[in-house]
Design a protein around this motif. Structure first.
Motif, PDB file in Angstrom:
ATOM      1  N   GLU A   9       0.856  -1.177   0.000  1.00  0.00           N
ATOM      2  CA  GLU A   9       0.000   0.000   0.000  1.00  0.00           C
ATOM      3  C   GLU A   9       0.897   1.233   0.000  1.00  0.00           C
ATOM      4  O   GLU A   9       2.080   1.148   0.342  1.00  0.00           O
ATOM      5  CB  GLU A   9      -0.894   0.007   1.248  1.00  0.00           C
ATOM      6  N   GLU A  10       0.353   2.381  -0.361  1.00  0.00           N
ATOM      7  CA  GLU A  10       1.127   3.622  -0.331  1.00  0.00           C
ATOM      8  C   GLU A  10       1.621   3.894   1.090  1.00  0.00           C
ATOM      9  O   GLU A  10       0.918   3.629   2.059  1.00  0.00           O
ATOM     10  CB  GLU A  10       0.257   4.794  -0.798  1.00  0.00           C
ATOM     11  N   LYS A  11       2.846   4.400   1.175  1.00  0.00           N
ATOM     12  CA  LYS A  11       3.444   4.777   2.456  1.00  0.00           C
ATOM     13  C   LYS A  11       3.790   6.258   2.411  1.00  0.00           C
ATOM     14  O   LYS A  11       4.236   6.768   1.384  1.00  0.00           O
ATOM     15  CB  LYS A  11       4.731   3.991   2.727  1.00  0.00           C
ATOM     16  N   ILE A  12       3.604   6.935   3.528  1.00  0.00           N
ATOM     17  CA  ILE A  12       4.017   8.329   3.674  1.00  0.00           C
ATOM     18  C   ILE A  12       5.326   8.322   4.442  1.00  0.00           C
ATOM     19  O   ILE A  12       5.424   7.702   5.511  1.00  0.00           O
ATOM     20  CB  ILE A  12       2.956   9.149   4.435  1.00  0.00           C
ATOM     21  N   ALA A  13       6.328   8.987   3.917  1.00  0.00           N
ATOM     22  CA  ALA A  13       7.630   9.056   4.574  1.00  0.00           C
ATOM     23  C   ALA A  13       8.061  10.511   4.691  1.00  0.00           C
ATOM     24  O   ALA A  13       7.798  11.319   3.797  1.00  0.00           O
ATOM     25  CB  ALA A  13       8.666   8.255   3.793  1.00  0.00           C
ATOM     26  N   VAL A  14       8.737  10.827   5.785  1.00  0.00           N
ATOM     27  CA  VAL A  14       9.189  12.189   6.047  1.00  0.00           C
ATOM     28  C   VAL A  14      10.654  12.130   6.457  1.00  0.00           C
ATOM     29  O   VAL A  14      11.049  11.289   7.267  1.00  0.00           O
ATOM     30  CB  VAL A  14       8.341  12.832   7.172  1.00  0.00           C
ATOM     31  N   GLY A  15      11.462  13.033   5.874  1.00  0.00           N
ATOM     32  CA  GLY A  15      12.881  13.051   6.211  1.00  0.00           C
ATOM     33  C   GLY A  15      13.639  14.133   5.479  1.00  0.00           C
ATOM     34  O   GLY A  15      13.146  15.245   5.291  1.00  0.00           O
ATOM     35  N   LEU A  16      14.840  13.800   5.016  1.00  0.00           N
ATOM     36  CA  LEU A  16      15.744  14.722   4.317  1.00  0.00           C
ATOM     37  C   LEU A  16      16.043  14.166   2.931  1.00  0.00           C
ATOM     38  O   LEU A  16      16.099  12.953   2.751  1.00  0.00           O
ATOM     39  CB  LEU A  16      17.061  14.860   5.079  1.00  0.00           C
ATOM     40  N   SER A  17      16.285  15.052   1.965  1.00  0.00           N
ATOM     41  CA  SER A  17      16.545  14.570   0.601  1.00  0.00           C
ATOM     42  C   SER A  17      17.695  15.305  -0.056  1.00  0.00           C
ATOM     43  O   SER A  17      18.082  16.401   0.363  1.00  0.00           O
ATOM     44  CB  SER A  17      15.290  14.726  -0.260  1.00  0.00           C
ATOM     45  N   ALA A  18      18.217  14.678  -1.119  1.00  0.00           N
ATOM     46  CA  ALA A  18      19.260  15.273  -1.957  1.00  0.00           C
ATOM     47  C   ALA A  18      19.202  14.599  -3.328  1.00  0.00           C
ATOM     48  O   ALA A  18      18.677  13.491  -3.463  1.00  0.00           O
ATOM     49  CB  ALA A  18      20.638  15.066  -1.333  1.00  0.00           C
ATOM     50  N   ARG A  19      19.738  15.266  -4.336  1.00  0.00           N
ATOM     51  CA  ARG A  19      19.844  14.691  -5.683  1.00  0.00           C
ATOM     52  C   ARG A  19      21.260  14.174  -5.874  1.00  0.00           C
ATOM     53  O   ARG A  19      22.233  14.800  -5.450  1.00  0.00           O
ATOM     54  CB  ARG A  19      19.563  15.743  -6.768  1.00  0.00           C
ATOM     55  N   THR A  20      21.380  13.028  -6.539  1.00  0.00           N
ATOM     56  CA  THR A  20      22.686  12.466  -6.864  1.00  0.00           C
ATOM     57  C   THR A  20      22.508  11.485  -8.018  1.00  0.00           C
ATOM     58  O   THR A  20      21.435  11.390  -8.590  1.00  0.00           O
ATOM     59  CB  THR A  20      23.336  11.787  -5.631  1.00  0.00           C
ATOM     60  N   ASN A  21      23.554  10.757  -8.356  1.00  0.00           N
ATOM     61  CA  ASN A  21      23.461   9.670  -9.332  1.00  0.00           C
ATOM     62  C   ASN A  21      24.586   8.679  -9.068  1.00  0.00           C
ATOM     63  O   ASN A  21      25.562   9.007  -8.399  1.00  0.00           O
ATOM     64  CB  ASN A  21      23.451  10.191 -10.779  1.00  0.00           C
ATOM     65  N   ASN A  22      24.433   7.476  -9.576  1.00  0.00           N
ATOM     66  CA  ASN A  22      25.383   6.403  -9.281  1.00  0.00           C
ATOM     67  C   ASN A  22      26.764   6.630  -9.881  1.00  0.00           C
ATOM     68  O   ASN A  22      27.722   5.983  -9.472  1.00  0.00           O
ATOM     69  CB  ASN A  22      24.833   5.055  -9.758  1.00  0.00           C
TER      70      ASN A  22
END
Length: 151
Positions: A9-22
């Motif tokens: 089912e859909e989950k709501i998550a809260v935190g910190l984010s950033a953009r990157t790539n492998n």
């Protein structure tokens, strides 16, 4: 590498984010920096309405251009969206996922698992993948990795 197909089912998550790539030389630093901030700066402790004690490492908003950028979010699952916009809100979409259960060193076991997953012929959706850390053991952790699949 063994896995099972699960429907979430859909989950709501809260935190910190950033953009990157492998392919970025600082990818590891970006991701480890988010984890450090999440726990050492009290972000985890300050997020209200957690549904459990598990931490999530989420990978979403993939780009198919040559940069292959994605957003990584270090978060916890919450019962509802926060009323304040202090942190990043991420919705893990409902759907089919390949679920891998791994054990071992929290950093090395996850890195090795992703290396193997990237070599597998899975019908990946490239919408949202995530890690769910079942405990906080650094040396002998249990981690569930969910890889989003096409319908």
């Amino acid at each position: 590498m063994k896995y099972e197909i699960v429907t979430l089912e859909e989950k709501i998550a809260v935190g910190l984010s950033a953009r990157t790539n492998n392919l970025s030389p600082d990818m590891g630093k970006v991701i480890s920096g988010l984890w450090s901030r999440f726990f050492q700066e009290g972000v985890y402790a300050s997020i209200p309405d957690k549904v459990n004690d598990k931490a999530l490492g989420i990978y979403t908003e993939y780009r198919s251009d040559e940069t292959k950028d994605y957003t990584t979010v270090v978060a916890c699952e919450t019962a509802k969206e926060p009323s304040e916009g202090t942190y990043t809100l991420c919705k893990i979409p409902a759907g089919r996922y390949a679920k891998f259960v791994i054990h071992g060193d929290m950093v090395q076991a996850v890195a090795q698992a992703w290396k193997e997953i990237w070599q597998m012929d899975l019908p990946r959706a490239f919408v949202c993948d995530f890690e769910e850390y079942q405990d906080d053991s650094m040396e002998n952790a249990e981690i569930h990795i969910y890889v989003g699949l096409k319908d």
